[in-house]
Design a protein around this motif. Structure first.
Motif, PDB file in Angstrom:
ATOM      1  N   ALA A  11       0.956  -1.317  -0.054  1.00 19.13           N
ATOM      2  CA  ALA A  11       0.138  -0.039   0.022  1.00 19.13           C
ATOM      3  C   ALA A  11       0.808   1.210   0.216  1.00 19.13           C
ATOM      4  CB  ALA A  11      -1.106  -0.112   1.217  1.00 19.13           C
ATOM      5  N   ALA A  12       0.340   2.185  -0.756  1.00 22.15           N
ATOM      6  CA  ALA A  12       1.106   3.719  -0.664  1.00 22.15           C
ATOM      7  C   ALA A  12       0.242   4.641   0.371  1.00 22.15           C
ATOM      8  CB  ALA A  12       1.091   4.203  -2.174  1.00 22.15           C
ATOM      9  N   ASN A  13       1.187   5.552   0.691  1.00 19.17           N
ATOM     10  CA  ASN A  13       0.651   6.496   1.702  1.00 19.17           C
ATOM     11  C   ASN A  13       1.218   7.891   1.044  1.00 19.17           C
ATOM     12  OD1 ASN A  13      -0.238   8.076   3.863  1.00 19.17           O
ATOM     13  ND2 ASN A  13       1.908   7.748   5.086  1.00 19.17           N
ATOM     14  N   ALA A  14       0.218   8.735   0.750  1.00 16.95           N
ATOM     15  CA  ALA A  14       0.708   9.933   0.080  1.00 16.95           C
ATOM     16  C   ALA A  14       0.354  11.192   0.989  1.00 16.95           C
ATOM     17  CB  ALA A  14      -0.405  10.174  -0.998  1.00 16.95           C
ATOM     18  N   GLU A  15       1.715  11.874   1.099  1.00 18.52           N
ATOM     19  CA  GLU A  15       1.495  13.110   2.092  1.00 18.52           C
ATOM     20  C   GLU A  15       1.662  14.474   1.080  1.00 18.52           C
ATOM     21  OE1 GLU A  15       4.612  13.101   4.826  1.00 18.52           O
ATOM     22  OE2 GLU A  15       3.968  11.244   5.744  1.00 18.52           O
ATOM     23  N   ALA A  16       0.747  15.463   1.084  1.00 20.47           N
ATOM     24  CA  ALA A  16       0.985  16.363   0.314  1.00 20.47           C
ATOM     25  C   ALA A  16       1.177  18.042   1.259  1.00 20.47           C
ATOM     26  CB  ALA A  16      -0.238  16.773  -0.448  1.00 20.47           C
ATOM     27  N   ILE A  57       3.280  25.742  -5.283  1.00 13.84           N
ATOM     28  CA  ILE A  57       3.338  24.328  -6.076  1.00 13.84           C
ATOM     29  C   ILE A  57       3.119  23.363  -4.966  1.00 13.84           C
ATOM     30  CG2 ILE A  57       5.423  22.584  -7.010  1.00 13.84           C
ATOM     31  CD1 ILE A  57       7.202  25.240  -7.451  1.00 13.84           C
ATOM     32  N   LYS A  58       2.138  22.335  -5.563  1.00 17.30           N
ATOM     33  CA  LYS A  58       1.935  21.213  -4.566  1.00 17.30           C
ATOM     34  C   LYS A  58       2.672  19.907  -4.548  1.00 17.30           C
ATOM     35  CE  LYS A  58      -1.967  18.279  -3.319  1.00 17.30           C
ATOM     36  NZ  LYS A  58      -3.409  17.936  -3.859  1.00 17.30           N
ATOM     37  N   ILE A  59       3.450  19.724  -3.802  1.00 18.69           N
ATOM     38  CA  ILE A  59       4.552  18.464  -3.714  1.00 18.69           C
ATOM     39  C   ILE A  59       3.773  17.166  -3.027  1.00 18.69           C
ATOM     40  CG2 ILE A  59       6.740  17.503  -3.208  1.00 18.69           C
ATOM     41  CD1 ILE A  59       7.669  20.339  -3.503  1.00 18.69           C
ATOM     42  N   THR A  60       3.541  16.221  -3.791  1.00 15.50           N
ATOM     43  CA  THR A  60       2.792  15.102  -3.177  1.00 15.50           C
ATOM     44  C   THR A  60       3.975  14.065  -3.157  1.00 15.50           C
ATOM     45  OG1 THR A  60       0.673  15.564  -4.216  1.00 15.50           O
ATOM     46  CG2 THR A  60       0.984  13.484  -3.231  1.00 15.50           C
ATOM     47  N   LYS A  61       4.223  13.531  -2.028  1.00 14.26           N
ATOM     48  CA  LYS A  61       5.252  12.498  -1.851  1.00 14.26           C
ATOM     49  C   LYS A  61       4.385  11.310  -1.431  1.00 14.26           C
ATOM     50  CE  LYS A  61       8.594  15.615   0.274  1.00 14.26           C
ATOM     51  NZ  LYS A  61       9.553  15.574   1.357  1.00 14.26           N
ATOM     52  N   THR A  62       4.619  10.311  -2.157  1.00 17.34           N
ATOM     53  CA  THR A  62       4.043   8.849  -2.160  1.00 17.34           C
ATOM     54  C   THR A  62       5.073   7.849  -1.606  1.00 17.34           C
ATOM     55  OG1 THR A  62       2.648   9.388  -4.106  1.00 17.34           O
ATOM     56  CG2 THR A  62       3.007   7.193  -3.441  1.00 17.34           C
ATOM     57  N   ARG A  63       4.675   7.366  -0.326  1.00 18.89           N
ATOM     58  CA  ARG A  63       5.798   6.406   0.270  1.00 18.89           C
ATOM     59  C   ARG A  63       5.058   5.007   0.350  1.00 18.89           C
ATOM     60  NH1 ARG A  63       7.580  10.108   5.467  1.00 18.89           N
ATOM     61  NH2 ARG A  63       8.597  11.580   4.292  1.00 18.89           N
ATOM     62  N   LYS A  64       5.922   4.081   0.291  1.00 19.40           N
ATOM     63  CA  LYS A  64       5.232   2.796   0.384  1.00 19.40           C
ATOM     64  C   LYS A  64       5.480   2.245   1.763  1.00 19.40           C
ATOM     65  CE  LYS A  64       5.937   0.313  -4.110  1.00 19.40           C
ATOM     66  NZ  LYS A  64       6.364  -0.516  -4.884  1.00 19.40           N
ATOM     67  N   LYS A 100       8.364   8.866  -3.853  1.00 14.29           N
ATOM     68  CA  LYS A 100       8.098   9.560  -5.360  1.00 14.29           C
ATOM     69  C   LYS A 100       7.508  10.942  -5.013  1.00 14.29           C
ATOM     70  CE  LYS A 100       7.689   5.505  -7.793  1.00 14.29           C
ATOM     71  NZ  LYS A 100       6.628   4.599  -8.595  1.00 14.29           N
ATOM     72  N   ASP A 101       8.236  11.908  -5.581  1.00 13.34           N
ATOM     73  CA  ASP A 101       7.614  13.239  -5.534  1.00 13.34           C
ATOM     74  C   ASP A 101       6.923  13.660  -6.816  1.00 13.34           C
ATOM     75  OD1 ASP A 101       8.718  13.309  -2.826  1.00 13.34           O
ATOM     76  OD2 ASP A 101      10.400  14.881  -3.329  1.00 13.34           O
ATOM     77  N   LYS A 102       5.833  14.025  -6.592  1.00 19.41           N
ATOM     78  CA  LYS A 102       5.218  14.647  -7.646  1.00 19.41           C
ATOM     79  C   LYS A 102       4.821  16.231  -7.461  1.00 19.41           C
ATOM     80  CE  LYS A 102       0.671  14.353 -10.144  1.00 19.41           C
ATOM     81  NZ  LYS A 102      -0.540  13.500 -10.204  1.00 19.41           N
TER      82      LYS A 102
END
Length: 182
Positions: A11-16, A57-64, A100-102
């Protein structure tokens, strides 16, 4: 139990978070005026004033999710039954987080600043209001195509004055430019 284990670790966890980017010139709103003197001639020079904008800028970090504590709690009963599976799961839990940074442009917001923008240019055709040291107003003076105006005729009109306040008159506004002392 095994299905839960796979879902949890894949599962991935996203923080923005919103971060501020570069600052830049926005819309032109008015002019800044200044008085220059060359030889015996006075000139009005103007430069545009703009609202300062800043990019958001919105930076979304996705972490497993890979937490050693949770893995050890889940795998505690299996340590005795199947040590090789427990060892594999704990090794996987200790691996560094995959990130992963978006980056996504959110928009531009106004800062609290007004900044000079554009190039200086002659204040040609500007209507001036001249105020004498005796608070007398001499108006209906217009600058020429170079932004120049005739101070000698103003001094003759005013008489014995110590100084003159110079203002530029726009539609509903009056902008103070400078004071000339004689």
């Amino acid at each position: 139990f095994f299905l839960f284990f796979l879902i949890f670790f894949s599962a991935a966890n996203a923080e923005a978070e919103i971060v501020k980017g570069e600052k830049f010139e926005g819309e032109e709103i008015t002019y800044a005026y200044k008085l220059e003197k060359k030889a015996d001639q006075f000139f009005i020079v103007k430069q545009p004033l703009c609202i300062e904008l800043q990019e958001e800028i919105k930076i979304t970090k996705t972490r497993k999710k890979r937490a050693a504590e949770v893995a050890s709690v889940i795998l505690a009963p299996t340590v005795f039954v199947t040590p090789h599976i427990s060892y594999f799961a704990l090794q996987r839990a200790n691996v560094a987080l995959d990130e992963k940074d978006k980056k996504q442009h959110q928009g531009d917001v106004m800062t609290d600043r007004i900044i000079l923008c554009g190039k200086q240019e002659p204040g040609s055709g500007e209507k001036l209001i001249i105020q004498t040291s005796g608070m007398k107003i001499i108006k209906d003076i217009v600058t020429d195509s170079n932004g120049a105006f005739d101070l000698k005729s103003i001094v003759k009109k005013a008489g014995d004055e110590i100084y003159f306040n110079i203002f530029v008159k726009k539609k509903d506004s009056v902008f103070y430019v400078s004071t000339i002392y004689l």
